[in-house]
Design an enzyme around this catalytic site. Structure first.
Site, mmCIF file in Angstrom:
data_model
loop_
_atom_site.group_PDB
_atom_site.id
_atom_site.type_symbol
_atom_site.label_atom_id
_atom_site.label_comp_id
_atom_site.label_asym_id
_atom_site.label_seq_id
_atom_site.Cartn_x
_atom_site.Cartn_y
_atom_site.Cartn_z
ATOM 1 N N ASP A 1 2.268 -2.905 0.509
ATOM 2 C CA ASP A 1 1.611 -1.750 0.519
ATOM 3 C C ASP A 1 1.490 -1.009 -0.707
ATOM 4 O O ASP A 1 1.443 -1.871 -1.834
ATOM 5 C CB ASP A 1 1.623 -0.718 1.735
ATOM 6 C CG ASP A 1 0.772 0.412 2.171
ATOM 7 O OD1 ASP A 1 -0.073 -0.058 2.850
ATOM 8 O OD2 ASP A 1 0.602 1.463 1.410
ATOM 9 N N HIS B 1 2.092 -5.968 8.609
ATOM 10 C CA HIS B 1 2.050 -5.230 7.160
ATOM 11 C C HIS B 1 3.213 -4.381 7.028
ATOM 12 O O HIS B 1 3.686 -4.241 5.789
ATOM 13 C CB HIS B 1 0.926 -3.726 7.459
ATOM 14 C CG HIS B 1 0.566 -3.382 6.357
ATOM 15 N ND1 HIS B 1 0.073 -3.718 5.454
ATOM 16 C CD2 HIS B 1 0.936 -1.830 5.968
ATOM 17 C CE1 HIS B 1 -0.302 -2.796 4.353
ATOM 18 N NE2 HIS B 1 0.486 -1.654 4.666
ATOM 19 N N TYR C 1 -4.408 7.813 -2.639
ATOM 20 C CA TYR C 1 -5.613 6.931 -2.395
ATOM 21 C C TYR C 1 -6.722 7.344 -3.458
ATOM 22 O O TYR C 1 -7.020 6.698 -4.197
ATOM 23 C CB TYR C 1 -6.339 6.923 -1.032
ATOM 24 C CG TYR C 1 -5.148 6.091 -0.086
ATOM 25 C CD1 TYR C 1 -5.724 4.816 0.131
ATOM 26 C CD2 TYR C 1 -4.320 6.697 0.512
ATOM 27 C CE1 TYR C 1 -4.919 4.338 1.074
ATOM 28 C CE2 TYR C 1 -3.235 6.028 1.475
ATOM 29 C CZ TYR C 1 -3.645 4.729 1.738
ATOM 30 O OH TYR C 1 -2.986 4.020 2.449
#
Length: 435
Positions: free
Chosen positions: A226, A411, A357
Protein backbone atom coordinates in the site's frame (compact mmCIF):
# COMPACT_ATOMS: atom_id res chain seq x y z
CA UNK A 1 -6.64 -5.59 -38.24
CA UNK A 2 -4.64 -7.60 -35.71
CA UNK A 3 -1.48 -7.11 -37.80
CA UNK A 4 -1.93 -3.32 -37.62
CA UNK A 5 -2.53 -3.49 -33.87
CA UNK A 6 0.57 -5.63 -33.44
CA UNK A 7 2.72 -3.28 -35.54
CA UNK A 8 1.40 -0.24 -33.63
CA UNK A 9 2.16 -1.99 -30.33
CA UNK A 10 5.69 -2.88 -31.42
CA UNK A 11 6.27 0.69 -32.62
CA UNK A 12 4.92 2.03 -29.33
CA UNK A 13 7.21 -0.30 -27.41
CA UNK A 14 10.28 0.83 -29.39
CA UNK A 15 9.43 4.48 -28.78
CA UNK A 16 8.80 3.83 -25.08
CA UNK A 17 12.04 1.84 -24.73
CA UNK A 18 14.06 4.57 -26.41
CA UNK A 19 12.55 7.35 -24.29
CA UNK A 20 12.79 5.45 -20.99
CA UNK A 21 16.32 4.07 -21.55
CA UNK A 22 17.87 6.63 -19.27
CA UNK A 23 20.72 6.72 -16.81
CA UNK A 24 20.33 5.59 -13.23
CA UNK A 25 18.41 8.63 -12.05
CA UNK A 26 17.68 9.38 -8.39
CA UNK A 27 15.29 11.69 -6.60
CA UNK A 28 16.91 14.82 -5.14
CA UNK A 29 17.46 14.52 -1.39
CA UNK A 30 15.99 17.82 -0.29
CA UNK A 31 14.87 18.97 3.16
CA UNK A 32 11.66 20.11 4.77
CA UNK A 33 9.90 21.50 7.81
CA UNK A 34 6.40 20.19 8.48
CA UNK A 35 5.81 21.27 12.07
CA UNK A 36 3.81 24.36 13.06
CA UNK A 37 5.34 27.74 12.32
CA UNK A 38 8.89 28.35 11.16
CA UNK A 39 11.87 26.05 11.60
CA UNK A 40 13.63 27.03 14.86
CA UNK A 41 17.03 28.66 14.47
CA UNK A 42 18.36 26.69 17.47
CA UNK A 43 18.12 23.35 15.64
CA UNK A 44 16.00 20.29 16.34
CA UNK A 45 16.01 18.00 19.36
CA UNK A 46 17.32 14.70 17.93
CA UNK A 47 16.86 12.63 21.07
CA UNK A 48 15.01 9.30 20.90
CA UNK A 49 12.46 9.01 23.70
CA UNK A 50 10.68 5.89 25.00
CA UNK A 51 6.92 6.00 24.45
CA UNK A 52 4.07 3.99 25.94
CA UNK A 53 0.53 3.53 24.65
CA UNK A 54 -1.92 4.54 27.37
CA UNK A 55 -5.65 4.87 27.95
CA UNK A 56 -7.95 6.17 30.67
CA UNK A 57 -11.42 5.71 32.14
CA UNK A 58 -12.44 9.00 30.49
CA UNK A 59 -11.39 7.76 27.05
CA UNK A 60 -13.24 4.46 27.42
CA UNK A 61 -16.37 6.07 28.91
CA UNK A 62 -16.46 8.59 26.04
CA UNK A 63 -16.24 5.73 23.54
CA UNK A 64 -19.09 3.84 25.22
CA UNK A 65 -21.31 6.92 25.28
CA UNK A 66 -20.73 7.46 21.56
CA UNK A 67 -21.42 3.80 20.74
CA UNK A 68 -24.67 3.93 22.76
CA UNK A 69 -25.91 6.75 20.53
CA UNK A 70 -25.25 4.98 17.20
CA UNK A 71 -28.20 4.80 14.81
CA UNK A 72 -28.07 2.42 11.86
CA UNK A 73 -30.00 2.33 8.60
CA UNK A 74 -31.35 -1.17 7.83
CA UNK A 75 -29.68 -2.86 4.86
CA UNK A 76 -31.48 -3.85 1.70
CA UNK A 77 -32.70 -7.43 1.64
CA UNK A 78 -30.04 -9.91 0.55
CA UNK A 79 -27.50 -7.11 -0.02
CA UNK A 80 -24.75 -8.86 1.95
CA UNK A 81 -21.63 -6.65 1.51
CA UNK A 82 -22.46 -5.42 -2.03
CA UNK A 83 -23.49 -1.97 -0.77
CA UNK A 84 -20.68 -1.65 1.73
CA UNK A 85 -20.68 -2.73 5.35
CA UNK A 86 -23.89 -4.62 6.09
CA UNK A 87 -25.56 -2.90 9.05
CA UNK A 88 -27.08 -6.15 10.37
CA UNK A 89 -23.58 -7.52 10.86
CA UNK A 90 -22.41 -4.12 12.09
CA UNK A 91 -24.87 -4.47 15.01
CA UNK A 92 -22.96 -7.54 16.15
CA UNK A 93 -19.64 -5.73 15.95
CA UNK A 94 -21.00 -2.68 17.81
CA UNK A 95 -22.34 -4.94 20.55
CA UNK A 96 -18.97 -6.68 20.84
CA UNK A 97 -17.13 -3.34 20.82
CA UNK A 98 -19.38 -1.95 23.57
CA UNK A 99 -19.72 -4.97 25.84
CA UNK A 100 -16.80 -7.37 25.29
CA UNK A 101 -13.86 -5.60 23.62
CA UNK A 102 -11.19 -4.87 26.25
CA UNK A 103 -9.21 -1.82 25.14
CA UNK A 104 -7.03 -1.90 28.26
CA UNK A 105 -5.99 -5.45 27.42
CA UNK A 106 -5.19 -4.41 23.84
CA UNK A 107 -3.15 -1.44 25.06
CA UNK A 108 -1.13 -3.86 27.17
CA UNK A 109 -0.65 -6.04 24.08
CA UNK A 110 0.45 -3.04 22.00
CA UNK A 111 3.11 -2.29 24.60
CA UNK A 112 4.71 -5.73 24.32
CA UNK A 113 7.09 -4.24 21.75
CA UNK A 114 9.26 -1.20 22.59
CA UNK A 115 7.85 2.14 21.36
CA UNK A 116 9.77 5.34 20.76
CA UNK A 117 9.37 8.89 19.44
CA UNK A 118 11.81 11.35 17.90
CA UNK A 119 11.50 14.74 16.18
CA UNK A 120 12.33 14.86 12.47
CA UNK A 121 11.61 17.84 10.20
CA UNK A 122 9.35 19.33 12.89
CA UNK A 123 7.22 16.21 13.43
CA UNK A 124 7.12 13.80 16.36
CA UNK A 125 7.72 10.45 14.67
CA UNK A 126 6.51 7.30 16.40
CA UNK A 127 8.01 3.85 15.79
CA UNK A 128 8.50 0.45 17.33
CA UNK A 129 11.96 -1.11 17.30
CA UNK A 130 12.14 -4.84 17.96
CA UNK A 131 15.51 -6.57 18.34
CA UNK A 132 16.02 -10.36 18.38
CA UNK A 133 16.27 -11.82 21.87
CA UNK A 134 19.10 -14.13 20.77
CA UNK A 135 21.24 -14.62 17.69
CA UNK A 136 23.08 -17.56 16.13
CA UNK A 137 26.78 -17.43 16.92
CA UNK A 138 28.65 -14.81 14.88
CA UNK A 139 25.50 -13.40 13.25
CA UNK A 140 24.42 -9.74 13.22
CA UNK A 141 20.75 -8.84 12.83
CA UNK A 142 19.71 -7.17 9.58
CA UNK A 143 17.92 -3.83 10.04
CA UNK A 144 14.53 -4.00 8.31
CA UNK A 145 12.21 -1.01 8.05
CA UNK A 146 8.56 -2.04 7.48
CA UNK A 147 6.03 0.59 6.42
CA UNK A 148 2.24 0.29 6.61
CA UNK A 149 -0.49 1.89 4.50
CA UNK A 150 -4.14 2.98 4.80
CA UNK A 151 -6.33 2.01 6.61
CA UNK A 152 -3.58 0.17 8.47
CA UNK A 153 -1.00 1.05 11.08
CA UNK A 154 2.21 -0.19 12.65
CA UNK A 155 0.01 -2.78 14.42
CA UNK A 156 -0.44 -4.81 11.24
CA UNK A 157 3.19 -5.99 11.59
CA UNK A 158 2.78 -7.43 15.09
CA UNK A 159 2.15 -10.95 13.82
CA UNK A 160 5.01 -11.05 11.33
CA UNK A 161 7.68 -9.69 13.67
CA UNK A 162 8.31 -13.02 15.49
CA UNK A 163 8.96 -14.75 12.13
CA UNK A 164 11.64 -12.16 11.41
CA UNK A 165 13.28 -11.61 14.81
CA UNK A 166 13.13 -15.23 15.99
CA UNK A 167 12.65 -17.31 12.81
CA UNK A 168 13.93 -20.63 14.15
CA UNK A 169 11.42 -20.67 17.00
CA UNK A 170 8.66 -20.17 14.43
CA UNK A 171 9.69 -22.85 11.96
CA UNK A 172 11.87 -20.82 9.59
CA UNK A 173 15.59 -20.94 8.94
CA UNK A 174 17.69 -18.66 11.13
CA UNK A 175 20.05 -17.89 8.26
CA UNK A 176 18.56 -14.39 8.30
CA UNK A 177 17.56 -12.71 11.56
CA UNK A 178 16.22 -9.16 11.57
CA UNK A 179 15.75 -6.26 13.91
CA UNK A 180 12.53 -4.64 12.81
CA UNK A 181 11.64 -0.95 12.81
CA UNK A 182 7.98 -0.08 12.11
CA UNK A 183 7.24 3.67 12.05
CA UNK A 184 3.84 5.31 11.89
CA UNK A 185 3.40 7.46 8.78
CA UNK A 186 3.03 11.11 9.91
CA UNK A 187 -0.67 11.76 10.42
CA UNK A 188 -1.32 8.12 11.33
CA UNK A 189 -1.74 6.86 14.91
CA UNK A 190 1.00 8.25 17.16
CA UNK A 191 3.07 10.12 14.54
CA UNK A 192 2.34 13.84 14.42
CA UNK A 193 0.52 15.10 11.35
CA UNK A 194 1.99 17.75 9.08
CA UNK A 195 0.86 21.31 9.75
CA UNK A 196 1.55 22.28 6.16
CA UNK A 197 0.28 21.38 2.69
CA UNK A 198 2.33 19.18 0.40
CA UNK A 199 3.42 16.42 2.79
CA UNK A 200 3.64 13.38 0.48
CA UNK A 201 5.30 9.98 0.15
CA UNK A 202 8.69 11.46 -0.83
CA UNK A 203 8.76 13.64 2.30
CA UNK A 204 7.81 10.58 4.34
CA UNK A 205 10.57 8.53 2.71
CA UNK A 206 13.13 11.22 3.53
CA UNK A 207 11.96 11.34 7.17
CA UNK A 208 12.18 7.55 7.51
CA UNK A 209 15.66 7.61 5.96
CA UNK A 210 16.69 10.17 8.58
CA UNK A 211 15.11 7.93 11.24
CA UNK A 212 17.27 4.98 10.17
CA UNK A 213 20.40 7.16 10.23
CA UNK A 214 19.46 8.38 13.70
CA UNK A 215 19.18 4.77 14.84
CA UNK A 216 22.73 4.19 13.59
CA UNK A 217 22.00 2.34 10.33
CA UNK A 218 23.94 3.55 7.30
CA UNK A 219 22.59 0.62 5.25
CA UNK A 220 19.32 -1.21 5.74
CA UNK A 221 16.47 -3.13 4.08
CA UNK A 222 12.92 -1.87 3.51
CA UNK A 223 9.56 -3.59 3.04
CA UNK A 224 6.05 -2.33 2.38
CA UNK A 225 2.63 -2.65 0.81
CA UNK A 226 0.00 0.00 0.00
CA UNK A 227 1.45 3.45 0.87
CA UNK A 228 4.36 1.59 2.42
CA UNK A 229 5.29 0.21 -1.00
CA UNK A 230 5.42 3.72 -2.46
CA UNK A 231 7.32 5.16 0.51
CA UNK A 232 9.89 2.33 0.42
CA UNK A 233 10.22 2.77 -3.36
CA UNK A 234 10.85 6.50 -2.83
CA UNK A 235 13.53 5.66 -0.26
CA UNK A 236 15.28 3.51 -2.85
CA UNK A 237 14.99 6.38 -5.36
CA UNK A 238 16.31 8.94 -2.87
CA UNK A 239 19.21 7.03 -1.29
CA UNK A 240 19.93 3.85 -3.30
CA UNK A 241 23.38 3.47 -1.72
CA UNK A 242 21.76 3.16 1.72
CA UNK A 243 18.95 0.75 0.77
CA UNK A 244 20.52 -2.70 0.46
CA UNK A 245 17.31 -4.41 -0.57
CA UNK A 246 13.66 -3.55 -1.26
CA UNK A 247 10.82 -6.03 -0.74
CA UNK A 248 7.26 -5.17 -1.81
CA UNK A 249 3.85 -6.81 -1.77
CA UNK A 250 2.29 -4.10 -3.92
CA UNK A 251 3.59 -1.91 -6.74
CA UNK A 252 2.18 1.27 -8.25
CA UNK A 253 3.31 1.29 -11.88
CA UNK A 254 1.72 3.95 -14.08
CA UNK A 255 4.20 5.10 -16.75
CA UNK A 256 4.71 1.74 -18.36
CA UNK A 257 4.37 0.31 -21.85
CA UNK A 258 2.62 -2.80 -20.53
CA UNK A 259 -0.14 -0.83 -18.83
CA UNK A 260 -0.79 0.97 -22.12
CA UNK A 261 -1.47 -2.30 -23.93
CA UNK A 262 -3.41 -3.94 -21.07
CA UNK A 263 -6.51 -4.31 -23.22
CA UNK A 264 -4.56 -6.29 -25.82
CA UNK A 265 -3.20 -8.74 -23.27
CA UNK A 266 -6.10 -11.16 -23.46
CA UNK A 267 -5.22 -11.80 -27.11
CA UNK A 268 -1.48 -11.21 -27.11
CA UNK A 269 -0.57 -12.02 -23.51
CA UNK A 270 2.12 -14.57 -24.33
CA UNK A 271 3.74 -12.12 -26.75
CA UNK A 272 4.01 -9.60 -23.92
CA UNK A 273 5.54 -12.17 -21.61
CA UNK A 274 2.50 -12.84 -19.40
CA UNK A 275 2.46 -16.25 -17.73
CA UNK A 276 -0.62 -18.46 -17.48
CA UNK A 277 -1.04 -17.32 -13.86
CA UNK A 278 -0.82 -13.66 -14.94
CA UNK A 279 -3.61 -14.25 -17.43
CA UNK A 280 -5.80 -15.90 -14.77
CA UNK A 281 -5.34 -12.95 -12.41
CA UNK A 282 -5.72 -10.16 -14.99
CA UNK A 283 -8.51 -11.33 -17.26
CA UNK A 284 -11.28 -11.11 -18.24
CA UNK A 285 -10.43 -7.39 -18.11
CA UNK A 286 -14.09 -6.45 -17.66
CA UNK A 287 -14.15 -8.28 -14.33
CA UNK A 288 -10.92 -6.61 -13.16
CA UNK A 289 -12.13 -3.19 -14.31
CA UNK A 290 -15.39 -3.39 -12.38
CA UNK A 291 -13.54 -4.69 -9.32
CA UNK A 292 -11.36 -1.57 -9.41
CA UNK A 293 -14.41 0.66 -9.86
CA UNK A 294 -16.12 -0.95 -6.84
CA UNK A 295 -13.09 -0.61 -4.60
CA UNK A 296 -11.66 2.78 -5.56
CA UNK A 297 -14.45 5.24 -4.81
CA UNK A 298 -12.81 6.12 -1.47
CA UNK A 299 -9.64 7.12 -3.36
CA UNK A 300 -11.41 9.76 -5.43
CA UNK A 301 -12.99 11.28 -2.31
CA UNK A 302 -9.74 11.31 -0.36
CA UNK A 303 -7.72 12.59 -3.31
CA UNK A 304 -9.98 15.62 -3.67
CA UNK A 305 -11.78 16.44 -0.39
CA UNK A 306 -10.29 14.21 2.32
CA UNK A 307 -11.69 16.24 5.25
CA UNK A 308 -15.20 15.01 4.49
CA UNK A 309 -14.68 7.51 5.17
CA UNK A 310 -14.88 -2.24 5.04
CA UNK A 311 -11.62 -2.53 3.41
CA UNK A 312 -10.53 -5.53 5.50
CA UNK A 313 -13.36 -7.46 3.87
CA UNK A 314 -13.19 -7.01 0.10
CA UNK A 315 -9.47 -6.10 -0.01
CA UNK A 316 -8.74 -9.42 1.66
CA UNK A 317 -10.87 -11.33 -0.85
CA UNK A 318 -13.31 -9.70 -3.33
CA UNK A 319 -15.62 -12.72 -3.03
CA UNK A 320 -16.23 -11.85 0.62
CA UNK A 321 -18.77 -9.24 -0.54
CA UNK A 322 -21.12 -12.18 -1.21
CA UNK A 323 -21.14 -13.13 2.50
CA UNK A 324 -23.50 -11.76 5.15
CA UNK A 325 -20.58 -10.96 7.46
CA UNK A 326 -18.20 -9.83 4.72
CA UNK A 327 -15.81 -12.66 5.66
CA UNK A 328 -14.16 -10.35 8.20
CA UNK A 329 -13.64 -13.05 10.82
CA UNK A 330 -12.26 -15.60 8.37
CA UNK A 331 -8.81 -14.00 8.46
CA UNK A 332 -8.97 -11.56 11.40
CA UNK A 333 -10.30 -11.49 14.94
CA UNK A 334 -12.67 -8.73 16.03
CA UNK A 335 -10.10 -7.75 18.66
CA UNK A 336 -7.48 -7.20 15.95
CA UNK A 337 -9.86 -5.24 13.71
CA UNK A 338 -11.17 -3.07 16.54
CA UNK A 339 -7.63 -2.39 17.76
CA UNK A 340 -6.91 -0.97 14.30
CA UNK A 341 -10.03 1.20 14.55
CA UNK A 342 -9.06 2.36 18.04
CA UNK A 343 -5.61 3.45 16.88
CA UNK A 344 -7.31 5.90 14.53
CA UNK A 345 -10.09 6.92 16.92
CA UNK A 346 -8.07 7.49 20.09
CA UNK A 347 -5.43 9.51 18.23
CA UNK A 348 -7.93 11.45 16.12
CA UNK A 349 -5.98 10.75 12.95
CA UNK A 350 -8.53 9.50 10.43
CA UNK A 351 -8.73 12.88 8.65
CA UNK A 352 -4.97 13.48 8.60
CA UNK A 353 -4.43 9.94 7.29
CA UNK A 354 -6.86 10.57 4.44
CA UNK A 355 -5.16 13.83 3.48
CA UNK A 356 -2.16 11.74 2.41
CA UNK A 357 -4.15 10.79 -0.71
CA UNK A 358 -4.64 14.38 -1.82
CA UNK A 359 -0.96 15.20 -1.31
CA UNK A 360 0.15 12.22 -3.41
CA UNK A 361 -2.30 12.53 -6.31
CA UNK A 362 -0.37 15.19 -8.21
CA UNK A 363 0.51 15.46 -11.88
CA UNK A 364 4.06 16.61 -11.13
CA UNK A 365 5.19 13.55 -9.14
CA UNK A 366 8.77 13.17 -10.40
CA UNK A 367 9.25 9.77 -8.79
CA UNK A 368 6.80 8.01 -11.12
CA UNK A 369 9.20 8.19 -14.05
CA UNK A 370 12.32 7.15 -12.12
CA UNK A 371 13.38 3.50 -12.14
CA UNK A 372 14.57 1.80 -8.98
CA UNK A 373 18.09 0.43 -9.21
CA UNK A 374 18.11 -1.43 -5.89
CA UNK A 375 17.80 -5.25 -5.60
CA UNK A 376 14.08 -5.92 -5.32
CA UNK A 377 11.81 -8.76 -4.27
CA UNK A 378 8.07 -8.88 -4.99
CA UNK A 379 5.32 -11.02 -3.48
CA UNK A 380 2.23 -11.14 -5.72
CA UNK A 381 -0.76 -12.03 -3.54
CA UNK A 382 -3.71 -13.32 -5.61
CA UNK A 383 -6.41 -11.15 -3.99
CA UNK A 384 -4.50 -7.87 -4.25
CA UNK A 385 -6.54 -5.04 -5.77
CA UNK A 386 -4.77 -5.44 -9.10
CA UNK A 387 -2.30 -8.06 -10.22
CA UNK A 388 1.10 -6.74 -11.34
CA UNK A 389 2.94 -9.23 -13.61
CA UNK A 390 6.67 -9.75 -13.32
CA UNK A 391 7.23 -7.93 -16.64
CA UNK A 392 5.54 -4.83 -15.21
CA UNK A 393 7.52 -4.93 -11.99
CA UNK A 394 10.81 -5.38 -13.83
CA UNK A 395 10.13 -2.36 -16.05
CA UNK A 396 10.17 -0.15 -12.93
CA UNK A 397 12.55 -2.23 -10.81
CA UNK A 398 15.23 -3.53 -13.24
CA UNK A 399 17.11 -5.31 -10.45
CA UNK A 400 14.17 -7.55 -9.59
CA UNK A 401 15.72 -10.77 -8.28
CA UNK A 402 12.69 -12.44 -6.72
CA UNK A 403 9.09 -12.59 -7.89
CA UNK A 404 6.66 -14.95 -6.14
CA UNK A 405 3.09 -15.94 -6.93
CA UNK A 406 1.73 -16.31 -3.41
CA UNK A 407 -0.72 -19.17 -2.83
CA UNK A 408 -3.33 -17.08 -0.99
CA UNK A 409 -3.85 -13.69 0.59
CA UNK A 410 -4.77 -10.14 -0.30
CA UNK A 411 -3.95 -6.51 0.34
CA UNK A 412 -3.04 -6.62 4.05
CA UNK A 413 -0.41 -9.31 3.63
CA UNK A 414 1.57 -8.88 6.87
CA UNK A 415 -1.65 -8.77 8.91
CA UNK A 416 -3.44 -11.55 7.03
CA UNK A 417 -0.71 -14.01 6.04
CA UNK A 418 2.31 -13.13 8.22
CA UNK A 419 4.09 -16.47 7.82
CA UNK A 420 3.78 -16.47 4.02
CA UNK A 421 5.11 -12.93 3.74
CA UNK A 422 7.96 -13.68 6.16
CA UNK A 423 8.91 -16.76 4.12
CA UNK A 424 9.13 -14.63 0.98
CA UNK A 425 11.24 -11.99 2.72
CA UNK A 426 13.63 -14.75 3.86
CA UNK A 427 13.67 -16.17 0.32
CA UNK A 428 14.50 -12.73 -1.10
CA UNK A 429 17.31 -12.23 1.41
CA UNK A 430 18.84 -15.58 0.46
CA UNK A 431 18.84 -14.70 -3.25
CA UNK A 432 20.18 -11.23 -2.50
CA UNK A 433 23.14 -12.51 -0.48
CA UNK A 434 24.04 -15.12 -3.09
CA UNK A 435 24.37 -12.48 -5.82
Amino acid sequence: MWLEILLASVLGFVIYWFVSKDKEETLPLEDGWWGPGMRPTTGEDESIRPFKVETSDEEINDLHQRIDKVRLTPPLEDSRFHYGFNSNYLKKIISYWRNEFDWRKQVESLNRYPHFKTKIEGLDIHFIHVKPSQLPSGQTPKPLLMVHGWPGSFFEFYKIIPFLTDPKKHGLSDEHVFEVICPSIPGYAFSEASSKKGFNSVATARIFYKLMLRLGFQQFYVQGGDWGALICTNMAQLVPSHVKGLHLNMAIILRNFYTLILLLGWRLGRLFGYTKRDMELMYPFKKVFFKLMRESGYMHIQSTKPDTVEKFSTWTNPEFRDLEDGGLERKFSLDDLLTGVMLYWTTGTITSSQRFYKENMRLDNKHEGIKVHVPTGFAAFPCELIHVPEKWVKSKYPKLISYSYMPRGGHFAAFEEPELLAQDIHKFMGLLERQ
